[in-house]
Design an enzyme around this catalytic site. Sequence first.
Site, PDB file in Angstrom:
ATOM      1  N   LYS A 115     -50.188  -8.235  -8.473  1.00  7.19           N
ATOM      2  CA  LYS A 115     -48.754  -8.515  -8.333  1.00  7.19           C
ATOM      3  C   LYS A 115     -48.163  -9.087  -9.617  1.00  7.19           C
ATOM      4  CE  LYS A 115     -48.747  -8.793  -3.345  1.00  7.19           C
ATOM      5  NZ  LYS A 115     -50.180  -8.565  -3.034  1.00  7.19           N
TER       6      LYS A 115
HETATM    7  C1  LIG Z   1     -50.586  -7.484  -2.210  1.00 10.12           C
HETATM    8  C2  LIG Z   1     -52.002  -7.082  -2.247  1.00 10.12           C
HETATM    9  C3  LIG Z   1     -52.459  -5.854  -1.693  1.00 10.12           C
HETATM   10  C4  LIG Z   1     -51.538  -4.924  -0.949  1.00 10.12           C
HETATM   11  O1  LIG Z   1     -50.628  -4.276  -1.795  1.00 10.12           O
HETATM   12  P1  LIG Z   1     -49.339  -3.559  -1.188  1.00 10.12           P
HETATM   13  O2  LIG Z   1     -48.494  -3.226  -2.355  1.00 10.12           O
HETATM   14  O3  LIG Z   1     -48.697  -4.568  -0.294  1.00 10.12           O
HETATM   15  O4  LIG Z   1     -49.791  -2.354  -0.445  1.00 10.12           O
HETATM   16  C5  LIG Z   1     -53.791  -5.523  -1.830  1.00 10.12           C
HETATM   17  N1  LIG Z   1     -54.658  -6.352  -2.453  1.00 10.12           N
HETATM   18  C6  LIG Z   1     -54.269  -7.529  -2.993  1.00 10.12           C
HETATM   19  C7  LIG Z   1     -55.285  -8.398  -3.642  1.00 10.12           C
HETATM   20  C8  LIG Z   1     -52.928  -7.941  -2.913  1.00 10.12           C
HETATM   21  O5  LIG Z   1     -52.560  -9.140  -3.437  1.00 10.12           O
END
Ligand SMILES: *Cc1c(COP(=O)(O)O)cnc(C)c1O
Length: 483
Positions: A115
């Site tokens: 993110k």
């Molecule tokens: C947010 C997250 C996901 C999921 O990603 P999306 O974009 O919501 O599908 C998967 N793995 C980790 C470690 C995350 O922080």
Amino acid sequence: MNYISTRGAWHDDPQPFRAILLEGLAPDGGLAVPQRYPRFTAAELAALRGASYPDLAVAVLSRYITDMPIVDLRRIVSSTYTAATFGSEEITPLSTLEPGVHLLHVSNGPTLAFKDIALQLLGSLFEHALRDEHRVLNILGATSGDTGSSAEYAMRGKRNIAVFMLSPHGRMSAFQQAQMYSLDDPNIHNLAVDGTFDDCQDIVKALSADTQFKCAHSLGAVNSINWARIAAQVVYYFKGYFAATTRDGQPVSFAVPSGNFGNVLAGHVAKAMGLPIAQLIVATNENDVLDEFFRGGRYRPRGAAETHATSSPSMDISKASNFERYMFDIVDRDPARLRELWRDLERGGGFDVAGTPLWERVGESGFASGRSTHADRLATIRDVHARCGALIDPHTADGIKVGRELRQPDVPLVCIETALPAKFSATIREAVGFEPPRPSAYADLESRPQRCTVVAADPSAVAAIVAKYALASVGAAPQRERA
Ligand SMILES: *Cc1c(COP(=O)(O)O)cnc(C)c1O
């Protein structure tokens, strides 16, 4: 490039990027999407092979952000995607696990999860936009761990922005808690709520629904439906593609651990822009609402009672907020048809496209899916460690497990590493029997001084703190609450 809503708003009055930057939601409840996907020709793609990450980012983002001088975009991108912040000039390096199977490391940012790629950029884009418009923004959010810290690290020290992040007091891992509460930037306010994550989220919803309060304090959010986050993630699909291929036009597949469908949606957009992607493999954990759809055509979001707490917690979702953008393309971008589907969702709790022309379009879109369980996660972490010498986090393990099962033998597979194992040490210990290594910058994390304001699980108590410390106007000095 201008933007329209998936549900029809703005179709006669498409909005510029700056109008949708701060909020992904359209006034009709739909999501902002570009009027069309800009396409790279084969020659344009070939010319990007070998480009640096910042150059790729400018090439992709300048197609979506057309109302900002390119010199400004270039400056923002170059100061965001640096080796100092992401650990290497590559920003998202690729490594090879076994012949034909690669790992794209998109989690080397400040909070050790993917993110950061989008939120670091968002911090700078917000700062730029607010300065131009002489505005302030008080971001109000709730977190169970990952999103909150990523947002805080992205917004710390940013001018005209303050963050009020609600977290469940004493219910996060020691690492997650230390990551957030050790920040001492005056514009970051950690509110430790005496309650659960759901309580935190309810309080945010209540305060955001109070239009008067929201306007009076310039409240905003950094949620997963923000379009700029999707656009920023498109870049690493390009980066991963070039790193995994040696000749132009060669197809590649991606395996993506999925929750809110934001990451894999960026892959869908990259494909629509002309990147030769064969399969987009969606991996879910025990919360398999997306797998259920891609296997049989039925989309049925779950309630809280049906949402399991798993060892890949960042994928514990009951509905996938970005899925609406994908379905908008499946209905051929017909907002009336999209509204019908979402009316069924709201009335009957789901919809089913099996046996309709829409299901054929889903099939043509290149998606495949599978699910992974706690036992699969442990086995995959153990196997990848033993056979490939790499330690992976539980979410990444879900992606690799499903990717290996569903990949086409002659097409290189790029698995996306969505977090580093250091964040989820308990599951790693359970799988391999030892602690995952930690990036040296985090060695003493839990022993750093922490500060937060403990608050009752009561909207009015939170509102009082926000009202007291919210940035009031441009140039106002941020204040710090007392613990
Ligand atoms: C947010 C997250 C996901 C999921 O990603 P999306 O974009 O919501 O599908 C998967 N793995 C980790 C470690 C995350 O922080």
